[in-house]
Design a protein around this motif. Structure first.
Motif, mmCIF file in Angstrom:
data_model
loop_
_atom_site.group_PDB
_atom_site.id
_atom_site.type_symbol
_atom_site.label_atom_id
_atom_site.label_comp_id
_atom_site.label_asym_id
_atom_site.label_seq_id
_atom_site.Cartn_x
_atom_site.Cartn_y
_atom_site.Cartn_z
ATOM 1 N N THR A 107 0.045 -19.192 57.882
ATOM 2 C CA THR A 107 -0.370 -17.853 57.465
ATOM 3 C C THR A 107 -1.733 -17.487 58.020
ATOM 4 N N ARG A 108 -2.496 -18.474 58.485
ATOM 5 C CA ARG A 108 -3.841 -18.220 59.002
ATOM 6 C C ARG A 108 -3.781 -17.829 60.469
ATOM 7 N N HIS A 109 -4.445 -16.723 60.823
ATOM 8 C CA HIS A 109 -4.488 -16.231 62.198
ATOM 9 C C HIS A 109 -5.933 -16.201 62.670
ATOM 10 N N TYR A 110 -6.167 -16.673 63.889
ATOM 11 C CA TYR A 110 -7.511 -16.787 64.451
ATOM 12 C C TYR A 110 -7.750 -15.684 65.470
ATOM 13 N N HIS A 111 -8.947 -15.055 65.396
ATOM 14 C CA HIS A 111 -9.271 -13.910 66.239
ATOM 15 C C HIS A 111 -10.639 -14.073 66.881
ATOM 16 N N LEU A 112 -10.798 -13.501 68.061
ATOM 17 C CA LEU A 112 -12.085 -13.333 68.732
ATOM 18 C C LEU A 112 -12.203 -11.846 69.025
ATOM 19 N N ARG A 113 -13.260 -11.232 68.502
ATOM 20 C CA ARG A 113 -13.417 -9.777 68.616
ATOM 21 C C ARG A 113 -14.708 -9.458 69.355
ATOM 22 N N ARG A 114 -14.649 -8.436 70.225
ATOM 23 C CA ARG A 114 -15.853 -7.973 70.928
ATOM 24 C C ARG A 114 -16.352 -6.706 70.263
ATOM 25 N N THR A 115 -17.610 -6.715 69.883
ATOM 26 C CA THR A 115 -18.254 -5.541 69.294
ATOM 27 C C THR A 115 -19.356 -5.076 70.244
ATOM 28 N N ASP A 116 -20.088 -4.055 69.848
ATOM 29 C CA ASP A 116 -21.213 -3.576 70.664
ATOM 30 C C ASP A 116 -22.299 -4.645 70.791
ATOM 31 N N ASP A 117 -22.434 -5.486 69.763
ATOM 32 C CA ASP A 117 -23.495 -6.500 69.737
ATOM 33 C C ASP A 117 -23.098 -7.804 70.415
ATOM 34 N N CYS A 126 -19.711 -10.983 70.733
ATOM 35 C CA CYS A 126 -18.391 -11.444 70.293
ATOM 36 C C CYS A 126 -18.526 -12.333 69.067
ATOM 37 N N GLU A 127 -17.470 -12.342 68.269
ATOM 38 C CA GLU A 127 -17.429 -13.169 67.071
ATOM 39 C C GLU A 127 -16.020 -13.710 66.886
ATOM 40 N N ILE A 128 -15.935 -14.916 66.296
ATOM 41 C CA ILE A 128 -14.627 -15.494 65.972
ATOM 42 C C ILE A 128 -14.522 -15.591 64.461
ATOM 43 N N PHE A 129 -13.293 -15.455 63.967
ATOM 44 C CA PHE A 129 -13.031 -15.516 62.532
ATOM 45 C C PHE A 129 -11.540 -15.742 62.341
ATOM 46 N N TRP A 130 -11.141 -16.068 61.120
ATOM 47 C CA TRP A 130 -9.723 -16.185 60.805
ATOM 48 C C TRP A 130 -9.372 -15.256 59.659
ATOM 49 N N ARG A 154 -3.486 -2.932 78.241
ATOM 50 C CA ARG A 154 -4.260 -4.177 78.345
ATOM 51 C C ARG A 154 -3.822 -5.220 77.322
ATOM 52 N N ALA A 155 -2.892 -4.899 76.447
ATOM 53 C CA ALA A 155 -2.390 -5.840 75.445
ATOM 54 C C ALA A 155 -1.399 -6.786 76.113
ATOM 55 N N VAL A 156 -1.929 -7.884 76.638
ATOM 56 C CA VAL A 156 -1.117 -8.860 77.368
ATOM 57 C C VAL A 156 -1.533 -10.280 76.971
ATOM 58 N N PRO A 157 -0.691 -11.275 77.233
ATOM 59 C CA PRO A 157 -1.096 -12.672 76.999
ATOM 60 C C PRO A 157 -2.191 -13.081 77.974
ATOM 61 N N VAL A 158 -3.178 -13.823 77.473
ATOM 62 C CA VAL A 158 -4.297 -14.307 78.281
ATOM 63 C C VAL A 158 -4.594 -15.757 77.899
ATOM 64 N N VAL A 159 -5.411 -16.412 78.706
ATOM 65 C CA VAL A 159 -5.835 -17.772 78.412
ATOM 66 C C VAL A 159 -6.819 -17.729 77.240
ATOM 67 N N CYS A 160 -6.642 -18.636 76.276
ATOM 68 C CA CYS A 160 -7.513 -18.658 75.100
ATOM 69 C C CYS A 160 -8.875 -19.245 75.436
ATOM 70 N N PRO A 161 -9.945 -18.628 74.939
ATOM 71 C CA PRO A 161 -11.270 -19.222 75.111
ATOM 72 C C PRO A 161 -11.412 -20.464 74.220
ATOM 73 N N LEU A 162 -12.195 -21.425 74.693
ATOM 74 C CA LEU A 162 -12.348 -22.691 73.972
ATOM 75 C C LEU A 162 -12.886 -22.534 72.553
ATOM 76 N N PRO A 163 -13.872 -21.667 72.280
ATOM 77 C CA PRO A 163 -14.354 -21.565 70.895
ATOM 78 C C PRO A 163 -13.253 -21.194 69.902
ATOM 79 N N LEU A 164 -12.329 -20.349 70.317
ATOM 80 C CA LEU A 164 -11.230 -19.942 69.441
ATOM 81 C C LEU A 164 -10.270 -21.103 69.210
ATOM 82 N N MET A 165 -9.937 -21.835 70.274
ATOM 83 C CA MET A 165 -9.046 -22.994 70.151
ATOM 84 C C MET A 165 -9.702 -24.080 69.291
ATOM 85 N N ASN A 166 -11.013 -24.299 69.488
ATOM 86 C CA ASN A 166 -11.714 -25.330 68.729
ATOM 87 C C ASN A 166 -11.804 -24.988 67.245
#
Length: 159
Positions: free
Chosen positions: A67-77, A79-83, A124-136
């Motif tokens: 049920t837990r989903h992991y995200h990396l979001r880009r803001t004006d300031d 990027c941040e990761i969260f679940w 632009r909504a396509v599959p991409v390679v996951c960044p390491l911080p998100l995988m970790n």
């Protein structure tokens, strides 16, 4: 010239062997019988054997997706990761932004791949390679808390 008689019995076995390999049919069952049974042939023992061999114990819950989903979001300031887990959202952690992620887009971890989600540009909504911080982050949540600790919890004998 017809083939020698020693090759004729092998030609007759070919449909039976193929049915066994392709459909999991026992060798003693003629090919025509299996091919003509239709839905009536699936009732009974044949349908029970087609479950892949992995039967759940009685009363055991069926396996479900996490049920837990992991995200990396880009803001004006930056990027941040969260679940996100249902209504719960974790505290965000600042990370270095991937070069191709634009402001307002986010990456969602889906297995070993990430999906880029973009509200402004749906193309632009396509599959991409996951960044390491998100995988970790996902790996750290999956590992038990004492996975890296020595079996004796760092205590030494003698002394």
């Amino acid at each position: 010239m017809p083939p020698p008689t020693s090759q004729r019995p092998l030609a007759g076995l070919l449909p039976v062997l193929l049915s066994g390999v392709l459909f999991g049919v026992p060798f003693g069952v003629p090919f025509g019988v299996i091919a003509c049974q239709g839905d009536a042939g699936r009732e009974g023992g044949v349908a029970e054997a087609s479950d892949g061999g992995a039967a759940l114990p009685e009363g055991a819950p069926a396996p479900r997706r996490p049920t837990r989903h992991y995200h990396l979001r880009r803001t004006d300031d930056g990027c941040e990761i969260f679940w996100i887990d249902g209504d719960l959202v974790s505290a965000s952690q600042a990370v270095v932004c991937p070069a191709d992620l634009e402001v307002g887009e986010r990456l969602r971890l889906t297995g070993k791949t990430c999906l880029r989600e973009s509200a402004q540009t749906p193309a632009r909504a396509v599959p991409v390679v996951c960044p390491l911080p998100l995988m970790n982050m996902e790996k750290a949540d999956r590992a038990p808390p004492d996975a890296g600790a020595p079996p004796d919890a760092g205590k030494r004998d003698g002394g």
